[in-house]
Design a protein around this motif. Structure first.
Motif, PDB file in Angstrom:
ATOM      1  N   PRO A  60     -38.299 -25.387  71.611  1.00  0.00           N
ATOM      2  CA  PRO A  60     -39.083 -25.531  70.128  1.00  0.00           C
ATOM      3  C   PRO A  60     -40.261 -26.285  70.602  1.00  0.00           C
ATOM      4  O   PRO A  60     -40.851 -26.443  69.840  1.00  0.00           O
ATOM      5  N   CYS A  61     -40.136 -27.127  71.511  1.00  0.00           N
ATOM      6  CA  CYS A  61     -40.859 -28.317  71.781  1.00  0.00           C
ATOM      7  C   CYS A  61     -42.577 -27.808  71.990  1.00  0.00           C
ATOM      8  O   CYS A  61     -43.483 -28.386  72.402  1.00  0.00           O
ATOM      9  N   ASN A  62     -42.396 -26.623  72.654  1.00  0.00           N
ATOM     10  CA  ASN A  62     -44.054 -25.724  73.117  1.00  0.00           C
ATOM     11  C   ASN A  62     -44.116 -24.504  71.607  1.00  0.00           C
ATOM     12  O   ASN A  62     -44.997 -23.359  72.431  1.00  0.00           O
ATOM     13  N   THR A  63     -43.402 -24.658  71.001  1.00  0.00           N
ATOM     14  CA  THR A  63     -43.877 -22.895  70.037  1.00  0.00           C
ATOM     15  C   THR A  63     -45.417 -23.623  69.887  1.00  0.00           C
ATOM     16  O   THR A  63     -45.976 -22.624  69.251  1.00  0.00           O
ATOM     17  N   HIS A  64     -46.154 -24.202  70.167  1.00  0.00           N
ATOM     18  CA  HIS A  64     -47.542 -24.593  69.364  1.00  0.00           C
ATOM     19  C   HIS A  64     -48.889 -23.883  70.243  1.00  0.00           C
ATOM     20  O   HIS A  64     -49.687 -23.814  70.276  1.00  0.00           O
ATOM     21  N   LEU A  65     -48.281 -23.670  71.706  1.00  0.00           N
ATOM     22  CA  LEU A  65     -48.884 -23.776  73.002  1.00  0.00           C
ATOM     23  C   LEU A  65     -49.290 -22.377  73.187  1.00  0.00           C
ATOM     24  O   LEU A  65     -50.720 -22.163  73.488  1.00  0.00           O
ATOM     25  N   ARG A  66     -49.379 -21.183  72.085  1.00  0.00           N
ATOM     26  CA  ARG A  66     -50.059 -20.266  71.898  1.00  0.00           C
ATOM     27  C   ARG A  66     -51.460 -20.596  71.222  1.00  0.00           C
ATOM     28  O   ARG A  66     -52.506 -19.917  70.963  1.00  0.00           O
ATOM     29  N   GLY A  67     -51.538 -21.532  70.565  1.00  0.00           N
ATOM     30  CA  GLY A  67     -52.800 -21.638  68.935  1.00  0.00           C
ATOM     31  C   GLY A  67     -54.072 -22.794  70.649  1.00  0.00           C
ATOM     32  O   GLY A  67     -54.683 -22.349  70.660  1.00  0.00           O
ATOM     33  N   LEU A  68     -53.103 -23.203  71.226  1.00  0.00           N
ATOM     34  CA  LEU A  68     -53.387 -24.111  72.537  1.00  0.00           C
ATOM     35  C   LEU A  68     -54.122 -23.071  73.668  1.00  0.00           C
ATOM     36  O   LEU A  68     -55.180 -23.616  74.200  1.00  0.00           O
ATOM     37  N   ALA A  69     -53.417 -21.930  73.374  1.00  0.00           N
ATOM     38  CA  ALA A  69     -54.238 -21.303  74.989  1.00  0.00           C
ATOM     39  C   ALA A  69     -55.312 -20.588  74.139  1.00  0.00           C
ATOM     40  O   ALA A  69     -56.348 -20.077  74.848  1.00  0.00           O
ATOM     41  N   ASP A  70     -55.149 -20.371  73.058  1.00  0.00           N
ATOM     42  CA  ASP A  70     -56.293 -19.764  73.021  1.00  0.00           C
ATOM     43  C   ASP A  70     -57.504 -20.435  72.551  1.00  0.00           C
ATOM     44  O   ASP A  70     -59.197 -20.078  72.696  1.00  0.00           O
ATOM     45  N   GLY A 152     -48.135 -30.763  75.516  1.00  0.00           N
ATOM     46  CA  GLY A 152     -48.799 -30.346  74.244  1.00  0.00           C
ATOM     47  C   GLY A 152     -48.767 -30.986  73.243  1.00  0.00           C
ATOM     48  O   GLY A 152     -49.096 -30.751  72.558  1.00  0.00           O
ATOM     49  N   GLY A 153     -48.641 -32.559  73.848  1.00  0.00           N
ATOM     50  CA  GLY A 153     -48.859 -33.751  72.700  1.00  0.00           C
ATOM     51  C   GLY A 153     -47.616 -33.844  71.999  1.00  0.00           C
ATOM     52  O   GLY A 153     -46.413 -33.033  71.946  1.00  0.00           O
ATOM     53  N   PRO A 154     -47.609 -35.098  71.638  1.00  0.00           N
ATOM     54  CA  PRO A 154     -46.114 -35.336  70.615  1.00  0.00           C
ATOM     55  C   PRO A 154     -46.029 -34.885  69.717  1.00  0.00           C
ATOM     56  O   PRO A 154     -47.406 -34.746  68.802  1.00  0.00           O
ATOM     57  N   MET A 155     -44.554 -34.790  68.823  1.00  0.00           N
ATOM     58  CA  MET A 155     -44.618 -34.586  67.816  1.00  0.00           C
ATOM     59  C   MET A 155     -45.051 -36.075  66.529  1.00  0.00           C
ATOM     60  O   MET A 155     -45.157 -36.856  67.324  1.00  0.00           O
ATOM     61  N   LEU A 156     -45.249 -35.327  65.248  1.00  0.00           N
ATOM     62  CA  LEU A 156     -45.472 -36.873  64.570  1.00  0.00           C
ATOM     63  C   LEU A 156     -44.027 -37.583  64.300  1.00  0.00           C
ATOM     64  O   LEU A 156     -43.357 -37.216  64.980  1.00  0.00           O
ATOM     65  N   ASN A 157     -44.961 -38.764  64.818  1.00  0.00           N
ATOM     66  CA  ASN A 157     -43.392 -39.611  63.929  1.00  0.00           C
ATOM     67  C   ASN A 157     -42.456 -39.234  63.403  1.00  0.00           C
ATOM     68  O   ASN A 157     -42.625 -38.661  62.063  1.00  0.00           O
ATOM     69  N   GLY A 158     -40.915 -39.208  63.535  1.00  0.00           N
ATOM     70  CA  GLY A 158     -40.464 -39.339  62.485  1.00  0.00           C
ATOM     71  C   GLY A 158     -39.562 -39.899  61.499  1.00  0.00           C
ATOM     72  O   GLY A 158     -40.494 -41.794  61.284  1.00  0.00           O
ATOM     73  N   ARG A 159     -39.458 -39.719  60.314  1.00  0.00           N
ATOM     74  CA  ARG A 159     -39.242 -40.374  58.979  1.00  0.00           C
ATOM     75  C   ARG A 159     -38.217 -40.448  58.684  1.00  0.00           C
ATOM     76  O   ARG A 159     -37.873 -39.130  57.905  1.00  0.00           O
ATOM     77  N   PHE A 160     -37.169 -41.625  58.127  1.00  0.00           N
ATOM     78  CA  PHE A 160     -35.875 -41.198  57.738  1.00  0.00           C
ATOM     79  C   PHE A 160     -35.668 -42.556  56.360  1.00  0.00           C
ATOM     80  O   PHE A 160     -36.048 -44.145  57.488  1.00  0.00           O
ATOM     81  N   ARG A 161     -35.682 -41.933  55.425  1.00  0.00           N
ATOM     82  CA  ARG A 161     -35.569 -43.320  54.140  1.00  0.00           C
ATOM     83  C   ARG A 161     -36.218 -44.790  54.514  1.00  0.00           C
ATOM     84  O   ARG A 161     -35.690 -45.470  54.508  1.00  0.00           O
ATOM     85  N   GLY A 162     -37.986 -43.995  54.904  1.00  0.00           N
ATOM     86  CA  GLY A 162     -38.664 -44.913  54.139  1.00  0.00           C
ATOM     87  C   GLY A 162     -39.118 -46.084  56.026  1.00  0.00           C
ATOM     88  O   GLY A 162     -39.857 -46.898  56.264  1.00  0.00           O
ATOM     89  N   ARG A 163     -38.462 -45.555  57.199  1.00  0.00           N
ATOM     90  CA  ARG A 163     -38.192 -45.976  58.298  1.00  0.00           C
ATOM     91  C   ARG A 163     -38.627 -44.942  59.319  1.00  0.00           C
ATOM     92  O   ARG A 163     -38.560 -44.029  59.104  1.00  0.00           O
ATOM     93  N   ALA A 164     -39.688 -45.067  60.601  1.00  0.00           N
ATOM     94  CA  ALA A 164     -39.953 -44.315  61.524  1.00  0.00           C
ATOM     95  C   ALA A 164     -38.872 -44.669  62.333  1.00  0.00           C
ATOM     96  O   ALA A 164     -37.988 -44.873  62.578  1.00  0.00           O
TER      97      ALA A 164
END
Ligand code: FES
Length: 580
Positions: A60-70, A152-164
């Motif tokens: 799942p961490c690499n599913t954006h790599l098709r766009g990056l390959a383009d 591929g770069g890190p995902m955005l910060n998680g956010r749960f009930r007002g905190r990262a």
């Protein structure tokens, strides 16, 4: 349309020995190029750039790599090259069992052989999830053709009930909170949807982020490649730049062996201490150095990082996440902080020295990337190497993730022959443990498990959790997730399955840990240890077929990087016989 448009440079190319050949062999290559709808203009002697893609829905961490390959392809085309994308085995940390580490060497070997066997002049490797980056570095070091990585770069910060909230680190916290009754099942279920909010790899300074940072410091990916969020549009521009640079690499002939030098590994060790990098990075750096033919050992790892304070305030050792690190300046910013403590003249794949390639680096947030005299933790808080009669060939502990009061400790061992045995009793109220107990789990090393899983941050016994205890000393021949924390002694070598002393320790033996003096011992006489050894019987091998069999027969111990013995040392590009 003419098919005679020449590339701007028609120097001798590796790919020309396929495409440019006369007679039947060249015909076969060219007519299969045409089969893909490519005109002759596309293979007129211009550089052929492979794009090795670890895209997979099993990662799942690499599913954006098709766009990056383009985007990489765009860069290759702008520079006058031909891009050919191909799949490489992908290692998905969350799904693979028994552990993705069992397959790191397999991906490295597959990448090496694919690059060697095909008509390409340079390769761009797209990686992301934990093992894909070290496997890629190992593979390209072995084949030693011009190569450049793009993580591929890190995902955005998680956010749960007002905190990262951070990958792994907050999972362990919440899971222990659930076991201790401090977190409700409703909260835990809601948390599940709040953690991974975008494409990308884990955004704490876990193994994926550590290896991305180290790939940049090693000089194998372009500046800013490690930290820019996966979904930041600047990453697409970086991908384009990477494709463009790959064409230049093909023309210049700059190879991994020019970049992966002793100096670049020393830079990586200094940076790993400054970022609070994963203990897994130790194993991976040893393995990559082994492929590159660079002398590096555990003593280097302890010595070179020892004078470096923790400067980057990221979980699990600190407070923030990769998004803040990127906005604070990322690796170029950190390089300016480390300055001439690094070998700034080390070559990089950019064609410039490390110092020159990062010359526009600056720190925009001193809270996230600290000043040298205001660190998150003082020098010596990185990865320490422990030796003694439990770990004669070394074990590691991440000091910044441990409890300071436990770094010097003596207590009785409670020993388990497998992680499964430990899980059977960890929630028992009558388990014979106190906060002084040292939990030992064996048979979780490279051969024993096999694959050396990330179970070394052993769960705290529920009986202790209920008393408010959140950390105890734990020892194993396993690894732990780079996102984890605790006073966990890992990578004990030799492992118990090959007869290391961890196989001989018994419940009730007193264990002495002295991190400052780098010692890990059981207070058992040499005579008693010899008597136990005489009685020791090796456990049967974990499995008997296929890759796993090959792995068990050839994997080296953790202190050598857990690579296969026959893959160590680069072999370079061997053209071999043409099979027609
Ligand atoms: Fe892929 Fe953490 S699960 S990087």
């Amino acid at each position: 349309m003419s098919e005679q448009t020449p590339a701007d440079d028609t120097g001798d190319r590796r790919s020309s020995s396929w495409i440019g050949e006369g007679g039947k062999n060249g015909f076969i290559t060219r007519h299969h190029m045409r089969q893909m709808g490519l005109s002759g203009r596309q293979f007129d002697g211009r550089p052929v750039i492979g794009i090795a893609n670890t895209w997979s829905e099993l990662t799942p961490c690499n599913t954006h790599l098709r766009g990056l390959a383009d985007a990489v392809r765009r860069g290759v085309q702008q520079a006058g090259g031909l891009a050919l994308e191909f799949p490489v085995m992908s290692l998905g940390e969350p799904f693979m069992r028994p552990t993705s580490m069992l397959y790191r060497n397999m991906m490295a070997m597959e990448l090496e052989e694919l690059v060697r066997a095909n008509p390409m002049d340079a390769v761009v490797v797209l990686t992301g999830c934990d093992k894909t980056t070290p496997a890629a570095l190992m593979g390209v070091a072995s084949v030693d053709l011009p190569a450049i990585l793009l993580t591929g770069g890190p995902m955005l910060n998680g956010r749960f009930r007002g905190r990262a909230v951070g990958s792994g680190t907050d999972v362990w916290r919440m899971a222990e909170g659930l076991r201790a009754g401090e977190v409700t099942q409703t909260e835990f279920t809601e948390f599940e949807s709040c953690l991974n909010r975008s494409a990308g790899h884990c955004m704490t300074m876990g193994t994926a982020s550590s290896m991305a940072c180290l790939a940049e410091v090693l000089g194998m990916q372009l500046p800013y490649g490690a930290a820019l969020p996966a979904v930041d549009s600047r990453r697409m521009v970086l991908a384009e730049d990477t494709g463009l640079r790959a064409v230049e690499l093909a023309k210049e002939g700059l190879r991994p062996s020019h970049v992966l030098t002793r100096d670049s590994f020393e830079n990586a060790l200094i940076a790993n201490a400054a970022i609070g990098g994963s203990t897994n990075a130790v194993i991976h750096l040893l393995a990559i150095a082994g492929r590159a033919g660079v002398q590096l050992d555990l003593d280097d790892i302890d010595r070179i990082g020892r004078d470096v304070p923790l400067l980057v305030d990221l979980m699990p050792s600190g407070r923030y996440l990769m998004e803040e690190f990127a906005y604070a300046g990322g690796i170029p910013g950190l390089i300016t902080r480390l300055g001439d403590r690094l070998h700034l003249d080390a070559p990089t794949i950019s064609g410039l020295s490390l110092g020159d390639s990062m010359s526009d680096g600056r720190v925009d947030d001193d809270v996230v990337i600290r000043q040298w005299d205001n660190p998150v933790q003082p020098a010596g808080s990185g990865t320490a190497v422990l030796r003694g009669n439990i770990s004669p060939d070394g074990a590691v502990i991440k000091i910044s993730a441990a409890s300071p009061e436990l770094l010097r400790h003596e207590g009785p061992a409670i020993v388990f022959d497998s992680i499964e045995d430990y899980h059977l009793v960890v929630n028992d109220d009558d388990l014979d443990v106190t906060e002084d107990t040292v939990v030992v789990v064996r048979n979780a090393g490279p051969r024993g498990y096999p694959g050396m899983p990330e179970i070394g941050n052993l769960a705290i016994p529920k009986k202790l959790l209920d008393r408010g205890v959140r950390d105890i000393v734990r020892i194993s021949d396993a690894r732990m997730s780079g996102t984890a924390y605790g006073t966990c002694i890992l990578h004990v070598a030799p492992e118990s399955a090959v007869g290391g002393p961890l196989a001989l320790i018994r419940t009730g033996d007193i264990v002495r840990l002295d991190v400052e003096n780098r010692r890990l011992e059981m207070l058992v006489s040499d005579e008693e240890i010899a008597a136990r050894r005489a009685q020791w019987v090796a456990p049967p091998p974990a499995s008997g077929r296929g890759w796993t069999r090959l792995y068990i027969e050839h994997v080296q111990q953790a202190d050598r990087g857990a690579d296969l013995d026959f893959l160590i040392g680069g072999s370079g590009d061997r053209p071999g016989r043409i099979p027609f």
